[in-house]
Motif scaffolding. Structure first.
Motif, PDB file in Angstrom:
ATOM      1  N   MET A  41       7.312  13.938   5.951  1.00 50.71           N
ATOM      2  CA  MET A  41       7.367  12.153   5.945  1.00 50.71           C
ATOM      3  C   MET A  41       6.329  11.623   5.569  1.00 50.71           C
ATOM      4  O   MET A  41       5.425  11.810   6.353  1.00 50.71           O
ATOM      5  CB  MET A  41       8.135  11.666   7.534  1.00 50.71           C
ATOM      6  N   LYS A  42       6.762  10.905   4.485  1.00 52.79           N
ATOM      7  CA  LYS A  42       5.341  10.259   4.111  1.00 52.79           C
ATOM      8  C   LYS A  42       4.861   9.438   5.167  1.00 52.79           C
ATOM      9  O   LYS A  42       5.371   8.196   5.616  1.00 52.79           O
ATOM     10  CB  LYS A  42       5.875   9.513   2.522  1.00 52.79           C
ATOM     11  N   PRO A  43       3.118   8.973   5.154  1.00 57.85           N
ATOM     12  CA  PRO A  43       3.368   7.377   5.496  1.00 57.85           C
ATOM     13  C   PRO A  43       3.058   6.224   5.122  1.00 57.85           C
ATOM     14  O   PRO A  43       3.993   6.407   3.699  1.00 57.85           O
ATOM     15  CB  PRO A  43       1.350   8.105   5.005  1.00 57.85           C
ATOM     16  N   ASN A  44       3.975   5.645   5.988  1.00 55.19           N
ATOM     17  CA  ASN A  44       3.625   4.135   6.120  1.00 55.19           C
ATOM     18  C   ASN A  44       2.223   3.001   5.707  1.00 55.19           C
ATOM     19  O   ASN A  44       1.961   2.864   6.339  1.00 55.19           O
ATOM     20  CB  ASN A  44       4.417   3.847   6.475  1.00 55.19           C
ATOM     21  N   TYR A  45       1.750   3.420   3.695  1.00 56.36           N
ATOM     22  CA  TYR A  45       0.723   2.753   4.381  1.00 56.36           C
ATOM     23  C   TYR A  45      -0.093   1.308   4.954  1.00 56.36           C
ATOM     24  O   TYR A  45      -1.004   0.890   5.169  1.00 56.36           O
ATOM     25  CB  TYR A  45       0.209   2.282   2.706  1.00 56.36           C
ATOM     26  N   TYR A  46       1.185   0.404   4.869  1.00 62.74           N
ATOM     27  CA  TYR A  46       1.281  -0.838   5.141  1.00 62.74           C
ATOM     28  C   TYR A  46       0.788  -0.835   6.852  1.00 62.74           C
ATOM     29  O   TYR A  46      -0.429  -1.533   6.918  1.00 62.74           O
ATOM     30  CB  TYR A  46       2.520  -1.435   5.122  1.00 62.74           C
ATOM     31  N   GLU A  47       1.521  -0.058   7.232  1.00 65.62           N
ATOM     32  CA  GLU A  47       1.455   0.005   8.558  1.00 65.62           C
ATOM     33  C   GLU A  47      -0.109   0.963   9.023  1.00 65.62           C
ATOM     34  O   GLU A  47      -0.658   0.593   9.840  1.00 65.62           O
ATOM     35  CB  GLU A  47       2.444   1.638   9.547  1.00 65.62           C
ATOM     36  N   ILE A  48      -0.694   1.282   8.027  1.00 62.82           N
ATOM     37  CA  ILE A  48      -1.643   2.096   7.897  1.00 62.82           C
ATOM     38  C   ILE A  48      -2.945   1.096   8.516  1.00 62.82           C
ATOM     39  O   ILE A  48      -3.662   1.644   9.283  1.00 62.82           O
ATOM     40  CB  ILE A  48      -2.346   3.637   7.748  1.00 62.82           C
ATOM     41  N   LEU A  49      -3.084   0.430   7.374  1.00 63.70           N
ATOM     42  CA  LEU A  49      -3.305  -0.594   7.359  1.00 63.70           C
ATOM     43  C   LEU A  49      -3.209  -2.161   8.328  1.00 63.70           C
ATOM     44  O   LEU A  49      -4.010  -2.788   8.662  1.00 63.70           O
ATOM     45  CB  LEU A  49      -4.100  -1.348   5.869  1.00 63.70           C
ATOM     46  N   GLY A  50      -2.345  -1.863   8.465  1.00 64.40           N
ATOM     47  CA  GLY A  50      -2.233  -3.194   9.539  1.00 64.40           C
ATOM     48  C   GLY A  50      -1.679  -4.283   8.891  1.00 64.40           C
ATOM     49  O   GLY A  50      -2.018  -5.170   9.354  1.00 64.40           O
ATOM     50  N   VAL A  51      -0.564  -4.134   7.793  1.00 67.24           N
ATOM     51  CA  VAL A  51      -0.635  -5.397   6.684  1.00 67.24           C
ATOM     52  C   VAL A  51       0.890  -5.340   6.491  1.00 67.24           C
ATOM     53  O   VAL A  51       1.352  -4.624   6.752  1.00 67.24           O
ATOM     54  CB  VAL A  51      -1.212  -5.233   5.341  1.00 67.24           C
ATOM     55  N   GLU A  52       1.169  -6.477   6.307  1.00 69.92           N
ATOM     56  CA  GLU A  52       2.518  -6.824   5.753  1.00 69.92           C
ATOM     57  C   GLU A  52       3.515  -6.229   4.709  1.00 69.92           C
ATOM     58  O   GLU A  52       2.481  -5.840   4.117  1.00 69.92           O
ATOM     59  CB  GLU A  52       3.208  -8.515   5.985  1.00 69.92           C
ATOM     60  N   ARG A  53       4.494  -6.455   4.483  1.00 64.16           N
ATOM     61  CA  ARG A  53       4.738  -5.423   2.965  1.00 64.16           C
ATOM     62  C   ARG A  53       4.829  -6.847   1.653  1.00 64.16           C
ATOM     63  O   ARG A  53       4.116  -6.535   0.790  1.00 64.16           O
ATOM     64  CB  ARG A  53       5.585  -4.931   2.956  1.00 64.16           C
ATOM     65  N   SER A  54       4.423  -7.837   1.795  1.00 66.35           N
ATOM     66  CA  SER A  54       4.014  -8.990   1.299  1.00 66.35           C
ATOM     67  C   SER A  54       2.903  -9.366   0.238  1.00 66.35           C
ATOM     68  O   SER A  54       2.362 -10.262  -0.243  1.00 66.35           O
ATOM     69  CB  SER A  54       5.229 -10.233   1.860  1.00 66.35           C
ATOM     70  N   ALA A  55       2.214  -8.183   1.827  1.00 73.16           N
ATOM     71  CA  ALA A  55       0.104  -8.655   1.451  1.00 73.16           C
ATOM     72  C   ALA A  55      -0.055  -8.816  -0.019  1.00 73.16           C
ATOM     73  O   ALA A  55       0.341  -7.975  -0.399  1.00 73.16           O
ATOM     74  CB  ALA A  55      -0.245  -7.795   2.080  1.00 73.16           C
ATOM     75  N   THR A  56      -1.081  -9.455  -0.106  1.00 69.52           N
ATOM     76  CA  THR A  56      -1.545  -9.442  -1.612  1.00 69.52           C
ATOM     77  C   THR A  56      -3.172  -8.213  -1.715  1.00 69.52           C
ATOM     78  O   THR A  56      -3.120  -7.882  -0.333  1.00 69.52           O
ATOM     79  CB  THR A  56      -2.427 -10.970  -1.959  1.00 69.52           C
ATOM     80  N   GLU A  57      -3.274  -8.107  -2.956  1.00 67.01           N
ATOM     81  CA  GLU A  57      -4.321  -6.932  -3.220  1.00 67.01           C
ATOM     82  C   GLU A  57      -6.194  -7.560  -1.987  1.00 67.01           C
ATOM     83  O   GLU A  57      -5.988  -7.073  -1.635  1.00 67.01           O
ATOM     84  CB  GLU A  57      -4.848  -7.290  -4.415  1.00 67.01           C
ATOM     85  N   THR A  58      -5.814  -8.936  -2.954  1.00 62.69           N
ATOM     86  CA  THR A  58      -7.061  -9.446  -1.396  1.00 62.69           C
ATOM     87  C   THR A  58      -6.658  -9.416  -0.308  1.00 62.69           C
ATOM     88  O   THR A  58      -7.757  -8.873   0.498  1.00 62.69           O
ATOM     89  CB  THR A  58      -7.090 -11.162  -1.640  1.00 62.69           C
TER      90      THR A  58
END
Length: 219
Positions: free
Chosen positions: A1-18
């Motif tokens: 199973m591929k990692p969920n990078y949003y969960e790893i960083l603890g950000v929302e899927r709508s998070a901006t690059e900044t």
């Protein structure tokens, strides 16, 4: 199973690059390997995972691919190619550790052909190619491909700097090392390599080879 990078960083899927970069910096300071002397290997793995998450989510094409795979995790065709690439990677690592650098290079080359989005595959290909002066050009091309895929990875940037230094590309080497230091300011190895390059740009191509020998195990 591929990692969920949003969960790893603890950000929302709508998070901006900044927002993603800001969150990465917070976590990178918290989990930097230099803060964990007794568990450095574990901290290095965590740091690499955070860096990989940053590189994927700040690259529009890779982020779209990540989101698509999250919605359709069964992706059969892509999954089969990834498995083939993984098999070649495994063979390449074994060959490299056995001292068969030519065989390792061939396996890593096949790995990236099956999965051209795998930055680590290009990184390993660069290390294997760098063991033979006749394939140094391929080594530089491979590490530059790794950097293009993960432009914020200090390990890849450092390796690019050292390889460019060996082939006499001093200006490019200095640029890669400066970028590496921006993302890993506490890394004394990068700092020393950059200072050495600035002190003696005319050093032979073999300069930095000793540092490269230790990089493979950190990948």
């Amino acid at each position: 199973m591929k990692p969920n990078y949003y969960e790893i960083l603890g950000v929302e899927r709508s998070a901006t690059e900044t927002q993603i970069r800001q969150r990465f910096r917070e976590l990178a300071r918290k989990y930097h390997p230099d803060r964990y002397k007794s568990r450095k290997e574990e901290a290095e793995r965590t740091f690499q995972t955070l860096t990989e998450a940053l590189n994927v989510l700040t690259n529009p094409a890779r982020r779209r691919q990540h989101d698509a795979e999250a919605q359709n995790p069964s992706g059969k065709a892509g999954g089969e190619l990834a498995q083939v690439s993984k098999a070649y990677m495994s063979r390449g690592v074994k060959a490299y550790n056995d001292g068969d650098y030519s065989g390792a290079r061939e396996h890593f080359d096949m790995a990236v052909k099956h999965d051209p989005a795998d930055a680590k595959g290009f990184y390993y290909l660069a290390l294997a190619s760098a063991r033979n002066p006749a394939t140094m050009r391929q080594a530089v091309q491979a590490i530059e491909s790794a950097v293009q895929l993960e432009s914020y990875n200090p390990l890849y940037l450092k390796t690019a700097g050292l390889l460019c230094k060996r082939v006499g590309l001093a200006a490019k080497a200095e640029r890669f090392l400066e970028q590496a230091l921006q993302w890993d300011q506490e890394n004394q190895e990068i700092r020393e390599a950059l200072e050495q390059l600035r002190r003696a740009r005319g050093e032979s191509k073999e300069g930095g080879k000793g540092l490269l020998d230790s990089l493979f195990k950190k990948g």
